[in-house]
Design a protein around this motif. Structure first.
Motif, PDB file in Angstrom:
ATOM      1  N   ARG A 159      42.009  49.873  35.233  1.00 42.06           N
ATOM      2  CA  ARG A 159      42.029  49.958  36.495  1.00 42.06           C
ATOM      3  C   ARG A 159      41.552  49.096  37.209  1.00 42.06           C
ATOM      4  NH1 ARG A 159      37.525  53.128  36.573  1.00 42.06           N
ATOM      5  NH2 ARG A 159      38.072  54.751  36.599  1.00 42.06           N
ATOM      6  N   SER A 160      40.978  48.445  37.117  1.00 38.42           N
ATOM      7  CA  SER A 160      40.750  46.297  37.441  1.00 38.42           C
ATOM      8  C   SER A 160      40.986  45.733  37.273  1.00 38.42           C
ATOM      9  CB  SER A 160      39.423  45.954  36.594  1.00 38.42           C
ATOM     10  OG  SER A 160      38.412  46.585  36.467  1.00 38.42           O
ATOM     11  N   LEU A 161      42.582  45.869  36.457  1.00 34.35           N
ATOM     12  CA  LEU A 161      43.783  45.100  36.228  1.00 34.35           C
ATOM     13  C   LEU A 161      44.522  45.749  37.136  1.00 34.35           C
ATOM     14  CD1 LEU A 161      44.328  44.751  31.900  1.00 34.35           C
ATOM     15  CD2 LEU A 161      43.536  43.192  33.564  1.00 34.35           C
ATOM     16  N   SER A 162      44.706  47.111  37.479  1.00 31.39           N
ATOM     17  CA  SER A 162      45.824  47.776  38.569  1.00 31.39           C
ATOM     18  C   SER A 162      45.453  46.879  40.196  1.00 31.39           C
ATOM     19  CB  SER A 162      45.640  48.936  38.236  1.00 31.39           C
ATOM     20  OG  SER A 162      45.816  49.526  37.545  1.00 31.39           O
ATOM     21  N   GLU A 163      43.998  46.900  40.625  1.00 32.76           N
ATOM     22  CA  GLU A 163      44.022  46.375  41.297  1.00 32.76           C
ATOM     23  C   GLU A 163      43.960  44.803  41.903  1.00 32.76           C
ATOM     24  OE1 GLU A 163      39.530  47.414  41.711  1.00 32.76           O
ATOM     25  OE2 GLU A 163      39.484  49.199  41.941  1.00 32.76           O
ATOM     26  N   LEU A 164      44.046  44.037  40.739  1.00 29.75           N
ATOM     27  CA  LEU A 164      44.366  43.485  40.302  1.00 29.75           C
ATOM     28  C   LEU A 164      45.790  42.536  41.035  1.00 29.75           C
ATOM     29  CD1 LEU A 164      42.203  41.520  37.509  1.00 29.75           C
ATOM     30  CD2 LEU A 164      41.988  40.873  39.587  1.00 29.75           C
ATOM     31  N   GLU A 165      46.683  43.719  40.705  1.00 33.90           N
ATOM     32  CA  GLU A 165      48.463  43.395  40.450  1.00 33.90           C
ATOM     33  C   GLU A 165      47.873  43.641  41.580  1.00 33.90           C
ATOM     34  OE1 GLU A 165      49.947  47.068  37.995  1.00 33.90           O
ATOM     35  OE2 GLU A 165      49.847  44.852  36.358  1.00 33.90           O
ATOM     36  N   SER A 166      47.211  44.728  43.062  1.00 31.98           N
ATOM     37  CA  SER A 166      47.871  45.012  43.575  1.00 31.98           C
ATOM     38  C   SER A 166      47.927  43.888  45.160  1.00 31.98           C
ATOM     39  CB  SER A 166      47.303  46.061  44.524  1.00 31.98           C
ATOM     40  OG  SER A 166      45.543  45.732  44.467  1.00 31.98           O
ATOM     41  N   LEU A 167      46.205  42.996  44.269  1.00 34.60           N
ATOM     42  CA  LEU A 167      45.985  41.253  44.839  1.00 34.60           C
ATOM     43  C   LEU A 167      47.510  40.585  45.673  1.00 34.60           C
ATOM     44  CD1 LEU A 167      42.788  41.091  44.200  1.00 34.60           C
ATOM     45  CD2 LEU A 167      43.335  41.728  46.158  1.00 34.60           C
ATOM     46  N   ARG A 168      47.427  39.518  46.316  1.00 37.27           N
ATOM     47  CA  ARG A 168      48.665  39.198  46.755  1.00 37.27           C
ATOM     48  C   ARG A 168      48.196  37.615  45.389  1.00 37.27           C
ATOM     49  NH1 ARG A 168      50.575  38.496  53.175  1.00 37.27           N
ATOM     50  NH2 ARG A 168      50.863  40.384  53.110  1.00 37.27           N
ATOM     51  N   LEU A 169      48.725  37.677  44.771  1.00 34.19           N
ATOM     52  CA  LEU A 169      48.745  36.390  43.305  1.00 34.19           C
ATOM     53  C   LEU A 169      49.542  35.950  43.158  1.00 34.19           C
ATOM     54  CD1 LEU A 169      45.816  38.255  40.850  1.00 34.19           C
ATOM     55  CD2 LEU A 169      45.399  36.870  42.706  1.00 34.19           C
ATOM     56  N   PRO A 170      49.483  34.350  42.409  1.00 31.96           N
ATOM     57  CA  PRO A 170      51.210  34.137  42.243  1.00 31.96           C
ATOM     58  C   PRO A 170      51.853  34.930  40.671  1.00 31.96           C
ATOM     59  CG  PRO A 170      48.992  32.267  42.205  1.00 31.96           C
ATOM     60  CD  PRO A 170      48.790  33.649  42.400  1.00 31.96           C
ATOM     61  N   ALA A 171      52.728  34.483  40.410  1.00 26.68           N
ATOM     62  CA  ALA A 171      53.806  34.760  39.689  1.00 26.68           C
ATOM     63  C   ALA A 171      53.997  34.897  38.342  1.00 26.68           C
ATOM     64  CB  ALA A 171      55.435  34.987  40.252  1.00 26.68           C
ATOM     65  N   GLU A 172      52.951  34.260  37.927  1.00 25.21           N
ATOM     66  CA  GLU A 172      51.854  33.616  36.759  1.00 25.21           C
ATOM     67  C   GLU A 172      51.565  34.927  36.342  1.00 25.21           C
ATOM     68  OE1 GLU A 172      52.133  29.578  36.116  1.00 25.21           O
ATOM     69  OE2 GLU A 172      54.232  29.463  35.917  1.00 25.21           O
ATOM     70  N   SER A 173      50.084  34.748  37.309  1.00 25.72           N
ATOM     71  CA  SER A 173      49.129  36.031  37.224  1.00 25.72           C
ATOM     72  C   SER A 173      49.197  37.002  37.168  1.00 25.72           C
ATOM     73  CB  SER A 173      48.306  35.640  38.108  1.00 25.72           C
ATOM     74  OG  SER A 173      48.013  34.190  38.593  1.00 25.72           O
ATOM     75  N   ASN A 174      50.252  37.622  37.712  1.00 28.82           N
ATOM     76  CA  ASN A 174      50.998  39.244  37.894  1.00 28.82           C
ATOM     77  C   ASN A 174      51.092  39.441  36.428  1.00 28.82           C
ATOM     78  OD1 ASN A 174      49.982  39.944  40.490  1.00 28.82           O
ATOM     79  ND2 ASN A 174      51.822  39.253  41.004  1.00 28.82           N
ATOM     80  N   GLU A 175      52.294  38.468  35.586  1.00 28.63           N
ATOM     81  CA  GLU A 175      52.267  38.941  34.452  1.00 28.63           C
ATOM     82  C   GLU A 175      51.628  38.474  34.022  1.00 28.63           C
ATOM     83  OE1 GLU A 175      56.066  39.665  32.216  1.00 28.63           O
ATOM     84  OE2 GLU A 175      55.609  38.436  34.209  1.00 28.63           O
ATOM     85  N   LYS A 176      50.348  37.266  33.279  1.00 30.25           N
ATOM     86  CA  LYS A 176      49.377  37.942  32.688  1.00 30.25           C
ATOM     87  C   LYS A 176      48.593  38.736  32.798  1.00 30.25           C
ATOM     88  CE  LYS A 176      50.424  33.837  30.491  1.00 30.25           C
ATOM     89  NZ  LYS A 176      49.827  33.905  29.365  1.00 30.25           N
ATOM     90  N   ILE A 177      48.550  39.315  33.956  1.00 22.26           N
ATOM     91  CA  ILE A 177      47.890  40.738  34.444  1.00 22.26           C
ATOM     92  C   ILE A 177      48.597  42.020  33.593  1.00 22.26           C
ATOM     93  CG2 ILE A 177      46.792  42.574  35.776  1.00 22.26           C
ATOM     94  CD1 ILE A 177      46.422  39.987  37.340  1.00 22.26           C
ATOM     95  N   LYS A 178      50.147  41.866  33.633  1.00 16.73           N
ATOM     96  CA  LYS A 178      50.070  42.677  33.057  1.00 16.73           C
ATOM     97  C   LYS A 178      50.299  43.437  31.654  1.00 16.73           C
ATOM     98  CE  LYS A 178      54.317  43.664  36.531  1.00 16.73           C
ATOM     99  NZ  LYS A 178      55.498  43.512  36.994  1.00 16.73           N
ATOM    100  N   GLN A 179      50.840  41.921  30.498  1.00 20.13           N
ATOM    101  CA  GLN A 179      50.468  41.645  28.920  1.00 20.13           C
ATOM    102  C   GLN A 179      48.914  42.294  29.057  1.00 20.13           C
ATOM    103  OE1 GLN A 179      51.035  37.481  28.512  1.00 20.13           O
ATOM    104  NE2 GLN A 179      53.385  37.874  28.903  1.00 20.13           N
ATOM    105  N   VAL A 180      47.701  42.008  29.746  1.00 20.52           N
ATOM    106  CA  VAL A 180      46.706  42.105  29.100  1.00 20.52           C
ATOM    107  C   VAL A 180      46.776  43.672  29.197  1.00 20.52           C
ATOM    108  CG1 VAL A 180      44.147  41.700  29.384  1.00 20.52           C
ATOM    109  CG2 VAL A 180      45.418  40.226  29.953  1.00 20.52           C
ATOM    110  N   ASN A 181      47.500  44.100  30.134  1.00 20.89           N
ATOM    111  CA  ASN A 181      46.836  46.006  31.016  1.00 20.89           C
ATOM    112  C   ASN A 181      47.695  46.631  29.570  1.00 20.89           C
ATOM    113  OD1 ASN A 181      46.732  48.088  31.695  1.00 20.89           O
ATOM    114  ND2 ASN A 181      48.110  48.172  33.254  1.00 20.89           N
ATOM    115  N   GLU A 182      48.749  46.058  28.915  1.00 28.31           N
ATOM    116  CA  GLU A 182      49.547  46.302  27.886  1.00 28.31           C
ATOM    117  C   GLU A 182      48.887  46.303  26.397  1.00 28.31           C
ATOM    118  OE1 GLU A 182      52.949  44.357  28.172  1.00 28.31           O
ATOM    119  OE2 GLU A 182      54.459  45.813  29.485  1.00 28.31           O
TER     120      GLU A 182
END
Length: 682
Positions: free
Chosen positions: A112-135
Motif C-alpha cells: 500500500r505504501s509503495l502504491s502511494e509512492l507511485e501516485s506521487l510525482r517522482l522521477p522516472a527512475e524512482s518509479n521504476e525502482k518502486i515497481k521492482q520492490v513491489n514485485e
C-alpha cells in the motif's frame, strides 16, 4: 480378528515353546494355554515349524493392516513418544502460521505504501525502482504462503503414516528377536541330533568282546555325553571351559608347572625315541567325543577377530600355528626337483605346484591350531632323512605373526613371515594370511616370492564344517622376470566345474605363455607345455586341447591319509610326527607346551585349565613390559621394545617390506645345548 471363536489364540501374539520330544505348548501369555502332543519328534517339529511360519505371516498382516489402536502391537512408551513428537510438530506449524500472518499483514502494508509512492510525482527512475520492490514483496508473500502449506501437508502426512511406521519398526524388532530365538533353538537341536548320532555309532564298539582292542583304548575318552538334558542352557565361553571329567586322568595339584608336566607327560615317548631315533610315530591318541554348545560361544564372536577371543581347546587340534606353518614342507621334494631344473620356466612350474600343495592338508582340517605364545618356537630337523631343517618363532602376539626359515642341503631356502587376520561373519569364518613367502635357489640365484590366498570355513553354526580356498596367487621370479598366476576358484553350488579347481599360466617377461597348470588344491596338479600354432590371420594361437594332452606332466599328487585319520584330527603322516617328543630342543619349543600335550592325550579339562594359566602368564608379561616402557618414557631413558630371539626385523631387499629374517645361531646353540637366552614362557 475382532470376531473369533471362544478359546481362540491370536497367532501374532502367541508363544510357541517345545516341552520335550513330542509335546509343545501354545499360549497367549494369559489365560489361554494349550498343551499339545504329537505322535513323534518329527511330527512335533513339523507342527512347530508350520505354526512359526503362520505366526510370522500373521504378524506381517497385522503390521500392514490399518486396524484401530487397540489391535496394535506398539508399546505405550512408543505411543507417548510419538504423540509428543506430533504435538511438537503441530506447535511449530502453528508458530509458522502466525509468522505467515504477520508477513502477509506487513507485506500488504508495504505494498500500500509503495502504491502511494507511485501516485506521487517522482522521477522516472524512482518509479521504476518502486515497481521492482513491489514485485519482490509480492513474490515473498507467495513463497511464504507456499512454505506454510507445505508444512501443513507434512504434518498431515506424519499423522497419517505414523502408526504404520511404528508398526513396521515393532515388526522388525520382533522379527530380529524371533530370528535369534529360532537360530538358538536350531543350534540346540543340531547339537542334540549330533550327540544322538555319535552315541548310536559309539555303542557297538563298547561290546564286551572288543574291550581289549587297541582302538577301544584310544577311544576311551568318549564319555556319556549323549545323556545330557535337551533343555541345557547356553552359556558364554568362560563358563563352559570345564569339560566332563575323565576320572582316569586327575591331577593332584591345582596348577601345572611347566617343568614337572613336561617330564610326566612325555615319559611314554622317551624310551621309544631312545631305542630308535629315526623311527617316527604313526598314530596319536584318538580324539575324544566331547560335546559342546557351539552357539553359546559363537554368538558373542560375530564381527570380531578370532585371535582375540578366548576359546576352549574343544575347537583346537593338538598342534600350534608354528607346526601348521611347518607342514608347508610336507612336499619338500618339489623344491628338490625344482633346484635341479636348468630351465627357469620349468622350475617355476614346480614352485607353483609346491605352493598349491601346502593347502592339501587343510581339506579336512576344520579344527583351529593353538595360538603360539610370544617367543614360542618350533624346530623340525630332518637334515639326515630329507635334507632340510626348519625353525619357526612367534615374533608378535597382537597381531599374531610367525617367522619361518627352512634351509636344505639340496640347494634351496624357504622363508616367510605370516600374519593371520580372521573375521567371524556368523555363517562362515574368513582367514586372511598376510605377508610374503620367499624361495631362493642357491645354484642359480633365482628368488621367488608369493602370498597366500584366503581360507574360508563354512557352516560354523549349523551343518558340517567344510573349508574352501579362494583368490589368486602371483609367483614372481625377481631375477628373470618370469611369472605364474594361479587362480583358486571358489566353490559354487551351480558351477559344473570340478570342486577346488586351480588353474595357472607360466609366462616369460614379455607375457608369452609357456606352460598351463591345471588341477585341484586337494588332489594333484598337472602341467601342459603350450606350443603356439599359426592362427587364421597369421598370428599365434593357443595349442589345441588334444595336442596339449600329449604334453601333460603330473607335477604333484597328494599322499593318502594314514589309517584311521578321521579319529586323529585328519592328520597327515608328517603332522602325526610334529608333536612327538624330541630331546635337545629349546625350552620354548611347541612340543613342550603343556596344554597342547594334555589335549593330545585326551585330558581336555586339564588342558583348558592349563591354557588359562599360560594365557594369564603371557598377559602379566605384557603388562610388565608396558609398565617398563612407560617408566622409561617418564624418566627419559631409552627402552628397547620386545625383539625376537632368532629373527631380526629389517627391510627385505627384494619386496622392500619390513619382515623378520633369520639371524642365525639357533642350531649352534642346540649343538652346545646353551639355552640361557631363551625366555620362560611355559
Amino acid at each position: 480378528m475382532r470376531h473369533t471363536c471362544r478359546g481362540t489364540i491370536n497367532l501374532a501374539t502367541a508363544n510357541i515353546t517345545v516341552e520335550d520330544s513330542c509335546n509343545f505348548i501354545i499360549s497367549n501369555g494369559g489365560a489361554q494355554t494349550y498343551h499339545l502332543k504329537a505322535s513323534s519328534e518329527v511330527e512335533r517339529q513339523r507342527w512347530v515349524t508350520a505354526l512359526e511360519l503362520a505366526k510370522a505371516k500373521a504378524v506381517k498382516m497385522l503390521a500392514e493392516s490399518d486396524e484401530s489402536g487397540d489391535e496394535e502391537s506398539v508399546s505405550q512408551t512408543d505411543k507417548t513418544e510419538l504423540q509428543n513428537t506430533l504435538r511438537t510438530l503441530s506447535s511449530k506449524v502453528e508458530d509458522l502460521s502466525t509468522c505467515n500472518d504477520l508477513i502477509a499483514k506487513h507485506g500488504t502494508a508495504l505494498q500500500r505504501s509503495l502504491s502511494e509512492l507511485e501516485s506521487l510525482r517522482l522521477p522516472a527512475e524512482s518509479n521504476e525502482k518502486i515497481k521492482q520492490v513491489n514485485e519482490r514483496a509480492t513474490l515473498f508473500r507467495i513463497t511464504s504462503n507456499a512454505m506454510i502449506n507445505a508444512c501443513r501437508d507434512f504434518l498431515m502426512l506424519a499423522q497419517t503414516h505414523s502408526k504404520k511406521w511404528q508398526k513396521s519398526l515393532q515388526y522388525e524388532r520382533d522379527q530380529r528377536i524371533r530370528l535369534e530365538e529360532t537360530l538358538e533353538q536350531l543350534a540346540k537341536q543340531h547339537n542334540h541330533l549330533e550327540r544322538a548320532f555319535r552315541g548310536a555309532t559309539v555303542l557297538p564298539a563298547n561290546t564286551p568282546g572288543s574291550a581289549g582292542s587297541g582302538k577301544d583304548q584310544c577311544c576311551s575318552g568318549k564319555g556319556d555325553m549323549s545323556d545330557e538334558d535337551d533343555e541345557n542352557e547356553f552359556f558364554d565361553a568362560p563358563e563352559i571351559i570345564t569339560m566332563p571329567e575323565n576320572s582316569g586322568h586327575k591331577r593332584t595339584g591345582s596348577n601345572i608347572s611347566g617343568a614337572s608336566s613336561d617330564i610326566s607327560l612325555d615319559e611314554q615317548y622317551k624310551h621309544q625315541l631312545e631305542e630308535t631315533k629315526k623311527e617316527k610315530r604313526t598314530r596319536i591318541p584318538y580324539k575324544p567325543n566331547y560335546s559342546l554348545n557351539l552357539w553359546s560361544i559363537m554368538k558373542n564372536c560375530i564381527g570380531k577377530e578370532l585371535s582375540k577371543i578366548p576359546m576352549p581347546v574343544n575347537f583346537n587340534e593338538p598342534l600350534s600355528m608354528l607346526q601348521r606353518l611347518t607342514e608347508d614342507l610336507e612336499y619338500h621334494e618339489l623344491l628338490d626337483r625344482a633346484a635341479k631344473c636348468e630351465n627357469s620356466l620349468e622350475q617355476l612350474c614346480y614352485v607353483a605346484a609346491f605352493t598349491v600343495s601346502s593347502y592339501s592338508t587343510t581339506v579336512f582340517r576344520t579344527s583351529k591350531p593353538f595360538n603360539p605364545l610370544l617367543g614360542e618356537t618350533f624346530e623340525l630337523d630332518r637334515l639326515e632323512e630329507n635334507g632340510y631343517r626348519s625353525l619357526c618363532e612367534q615374533v608378535s602376539h597382537h597381531p599374531p605373526a610367525a617367522a619361518h626359515h627352512a634351509e636344505s642341503k639340496n640347494g634351496w631356502t624357504l622363508r616367510q613371515e605370516i600374519k593371520i587376520t580372521s573375521k567371524f561373519r556368523g555363517k562362515y569364518l574368513s582367514i586372511m594370511p598376510l605377508g610374503s613367502i620367499h624361495c631362493i635357489f642357491h645354484a642359480t640365484g633365482h628368488h621367488y616370492t608369493w602370498k597366500k590366498v584366503t581360507t574360508t570355513v563354512h557352516n560354523i553354526i549349523v551343518g558340517k564344517l567344510w573349508i574352501d580356498q579362494s583368490g589368486e596367487i602371483d609367483i614372481v621370479n625377481h631375477k628373470t622376470g618370469d611369472k605364474c598366476n594361479l587362480k583358486f576358484a571358489p566353490y559354487s553350488y551351480f558351477s559344473r566345474d570340478v570342486a577346488r579347481k586351480v588353474t595357472g599360466e607360466v609366462t616369460d617377461p614379455s607375457g608369452k605363455v609357456h606352460f598351463a597348470l591345471l588341477g585341484t588344491w586337494d588332489e594333484k596338479m598337472d602341467c601342459f607345455k603350450v606350443q603356439p600354432v599359426v592362427g587364421e590371420n597369421g598370428g599365434d594361437a593357443r595349442q589345441r586341447g588334444h595336442e596339449a594332452e600329449e604334453s601333460r606332466v603330473m607335477l604333484w599328487k597328494r599322499n593318502p591319509l594314514p589309517k584311521n585319520a578321521e579319529n586323529m584330527y585328519y592328520f597327515s603322516e608328517l603332522a602325526l610326527t610334529l608333536n612327538a617328543w624330541e630331546s635337545g630342543t629349546a625350552p620354548t619349543d611347541s612340543r613342550l607346551r603343556p596344554d597342547q600335550r594334555l589335549m593330545e592325550n585326551g585330558r581336555w579339562d586339564e588342558a583348558n585349565a592349563e591354557k588359562q594359566r599360560l594365557e594369564e602368564k603371557q598377559r602379566l608379561s605384557r603388562k610388565k613390559r608396558e609398565a617398563e616402557a612407560m617408566k622409561a618414557t617418564e624418566d627419559g631413558t631409552p627402552y628397547d621394545p620386545y625383539k625376537a630371539l632368532w629373527f631380526e626385523r629389517k627391510k627385505d631387499p627384494v619386496t622392500k617390506e619390513l619382515t623378520h629374517i633369520y639371524r642365525g645361531g639357533y642350531w649352534e646353540c642346540k649343538e652346545k645345548q646353551d639355552w640361557t637366552s631363551c625366555p620362560d614362557i611355559f
